[in-house]
Each structure stands twice: as structure tokens, then as C-alpha cells.
Design an enzyme around this catalytic site. Structure first.
Site, short mmCIF file in Angstrom:
data_model
loop_
_atom_site.label_atom_id
_atom_site.label_comp_id
_atom_site.label_asym_id
_atom_site.label_seq_id
_atom_site.Cartn_x
_atom_site.Cartn_y
_atom_site.Cartn_z
N SER A 1 0.87 -1.18 0.00
CA SER A 1 0.00 0.00 0.00
C SER A 1 0.91 1.23 0.00
CB SER A 1 -0.86 0.02 1.27
OG SER A 1 -1.45 1.30 1.46
N TYR B 1 -1.56 -0.43 10.50
CA TYR B 1 -1.69 -0.83 9.09
C TYR B 1 -0.45 -0.41 8.30
CZ TYR B 1 -3.67 -1.19 4.36
OH TYR B 1 -3.89 -1.51 3.04
#
Ligand SMILES: NC(=O)c1ccc[n+]([C@@H]2O[C@H](COP(=O)([O-])OP(=O)(O)OC[C@H]3O[C@@H](n4cnc5c(N)ncnc54)[C@H](OP(=O)(O)O)[C@@H]3O)[C@@H](O)[C@H]2O)c1
Length: 267
Positions: free
Chosen positions: A143, A156
Site C-alpha cells: 500500500s 496498518y
């Protein structure tokens, strides 16, 4: 068994929804047989039935919770055991977007288990098999939050930073072999992950969210171009080399064996 002329079997984790479901569609369209992994068996079966009907490929499903050690081991063994497997897309992932103190221990653990632990173990299983055959492609989905952290993304982002560092190392490991490793770093993409994370996609700034189909098609175009790192939404490709060059320069500058002079001034 697969030979060099056939695309072989692609394993897609997290294929019941979102990006993984689109990957399954696009890879079936390219002629891959498929092994689809996720927890929701019924959804996986629906996806599989659609793909068999649309593309005439073989589609197997493996319902597994990648946060559960026994299930992860079953998937890793399936990846290791089938010589027709030529591609693994480590796509399964999840996020809770909240400050750490407002994140439960279970939410924290499941991000570590799926985003890091499962991805690392399945990468290991696939690469061991691919290297023995000198053929195969590993795609790890990271990501853009793997190189940038927001106050609600500490965990995350930390898990995706692992994906970045780990996958870049794997790329060096397979250099000069017939094995490929691609790191895909999407930005915000319209999937269920947002609702599940606690931040609805409607809360994101207008014009910043990509369609899931566009994200996967760009990622596969990047793979076809031979890219090591694919940033589906980034136009200025030179920003990536500036980023990696800065990391290498900082590492190089750390190899002095001495405290930096600014720390000596006050000693
Ligand atoms: N969407 C974005 O904005 C975005 C941006 C950057 C990166 N990514 C990354 O892209 C990947 C795919 O995300 P997505 O947006 O497509 O999310 P999604 O729509 O929520 O899909 C996630 C998939 O992962 C599976 N999964 C989650 N936990 C699992 C577990 N414990 N065991 C097995 N499978 C599990 C889910 O299946 P089951 O629920 O059926 O298990 C589902 O198929 C993730 O790695 C994510 O971090 C997404």
C-alpha cells in the site's frame, strides 16, 4: 503439471471480494487456472462458478482463515505441493484505521497475522517452489501507506512497510533467475476494506479513490511491463526512484562506525 507454454495455475488470496476478486477475473481471462483463498466459502464458490462459466478455466477454492496457523499451513502446503502453480498473488489483507489506543488487541493481532505473517509464509512457500523450477511470479500487495503513516494508520502502515521491505529484499534474492517478484502499492481504491476499517469510502476526498478494476488492470499492466514496483495511481514515476535512492543514500551515510558529529558537541 504445467509446461512453459501454458500460463499455469494462479493462487489468489482474498479472492472473495475487492481487488482479489478482480485479480481472479483478470487472471482467468488470461487463461490461468485458479486456486482461490479466503474465509467466506460461499462467496468463493460463487466467484469460482462465474469464472468457470465465463472462461472455461479450472477453478478450485480453499476456504481458509489466514490468521489461523493451521489454515495458513494448509494453504502454504497447497502452494508448495502443486507444480502447476506459476503465480501467487498475496492480496488478502485488512485494516482497522484508528489510533493505536483505540484499536483492540484482536484488531491489532489480525493485521499482523494476515498482512505480515500470512504474506511472509506464503511468499516463502511459493518462492521455494518457484526457485526449484526457475519459474514463477510472486505478487505482493502492499500500500502507499507502507511508506507514509497517518495518525490512524500506525499499525496498518507498519504492516505494509513490512511488505515493502520484505518484498524488495525478495526481488534482490531472485535477481538473475526465472522467478519474478512484483510489489504493488495501491492508493485508496473503492472496496469493502474501507467500511471494514471504520472509515467509509465516502469520507475520502473526492477524486482520490480509484475503481478496483482500474487498480488491478494497472497492476497487471505494470507486471507486463516488467516493473518491480508498481504504483497504480502515481504518474510521476521518478518519485519512486527518488524515494528508493534516498533510502539507499541514508543507509550508505549510516555506515560510519562513529557517532555523528552533532552528538559529540554536547558530550
Ligand atoms: N482498497 C484500498 O484502498 C487498498 C489500498 C492499498 C492496499 N490495499 C490492499 O489490497 C489488498 C486487498 O484489499 P481490498 O481493498 O480488496 O479489501 P477487501 O475488499 O476488504 O478484501 C479483502 C480480502 O481479503 C480477505 N481476507 C481478509 N482477512 C482474511 C483472513 N483472515 N483470511 C483469509 N482471507 C482474508 C477477504 O476475504 P474473507 O473476508 O472472505 O476472508 C477479502 O477477500 C489488501 O492487502 C489491502 O491492504 C487496498
Amino acid at each position: 503439471m504445467s509446461d512453459q507454454a501454458t500460463p499455469g495455475t494462479a493462487v489468489v488470496t482474498g479472492a472473495s471480494a475487492g481487488l482479489g476478486k478482480i485479480y481472479a477475473d483478470r487472471l482467468a481471462r488470461r487463461g490461468h487456472d485458479l486456486l482461490l483463498v479466503a474465509r467466506r466459502a460461499e462467496l468463493l464458490e460463487e466467484v469460482a462458478a462465474d469464472l468457470r462459466a465465463s472462461y472455461g478455466v479450472k477453478v478450485q477454492t480453499l476456504a481458509a482463515d489466514l490468521a489461523a496457523p493451521d489454515d495458513l499451513e494448509r494453504v502454504a502446503q497447497a502452494v508448495a505441493a502443486d507444480p502447476s502453480i506459476t503465480l501467487l498473488v498475496n492480496n488478502a489483507g485488512l485494516s482497522t484505521l484508528a489510533p493505536v489506543a483505540q484499536t483492540t488487541a484482536a484488531q491489532l493481532q489480525s493485521m499482523l497475522d494476515v498482512n505480515i505473517n500470512a504474506l511472509a509464509h506464503l511468499s516463502r512457500a511459493a518462492l521455494t517452489a518457484f526457485k526449484s523450477r526457475d519459474r514463477g511470479t510472486l505478487v505482493n500487495i502492499g500500500s502507499v501507506l507502507g511508506f507514509h503513516t497517518l495518525p490512524i494508520s500506525s499499525i496498518y502502515s507498519g504492516t505494509k512497510a513490512f511488505v515493502v521491505a520484505f518484498t524488495r529484499g525478495l526481488q534482490d534474492e531472485v535477481a538473475g533467475t526465472g522467478v519474478k517478484v512484483q510489489l504493488v502499492l495501491p492508493a485508496a481504491t473503492a472496496t469493502d476494506i474501507w467500511e471494514l476499517s471504520g472509515v467509509p469510502v465516502s469520507a475520502l476526498a473526492e477524486g482520490t479513490v480509484m475503481a478496483a478494476e482500474d487498480c488491478v488492470d494497472a497492476a497487471l499492466a505494470g507486471l507486463d511491463l516488467g516493473e518491480a514496483i508498481t504504483l497504480p495511481s502515481v504518474n510521476e514515476a521518478k518519485l519512486l526512484s527518488a524515494f528508493t535512492d534516498a533510502g539507499a543514500a541514508l543507509f550508505g551515510a549510516s555506515q560510519t562506525g562513529q557517532p555523528a558529529t552533532r552528538y559529540l558537541a554536547t558530550a
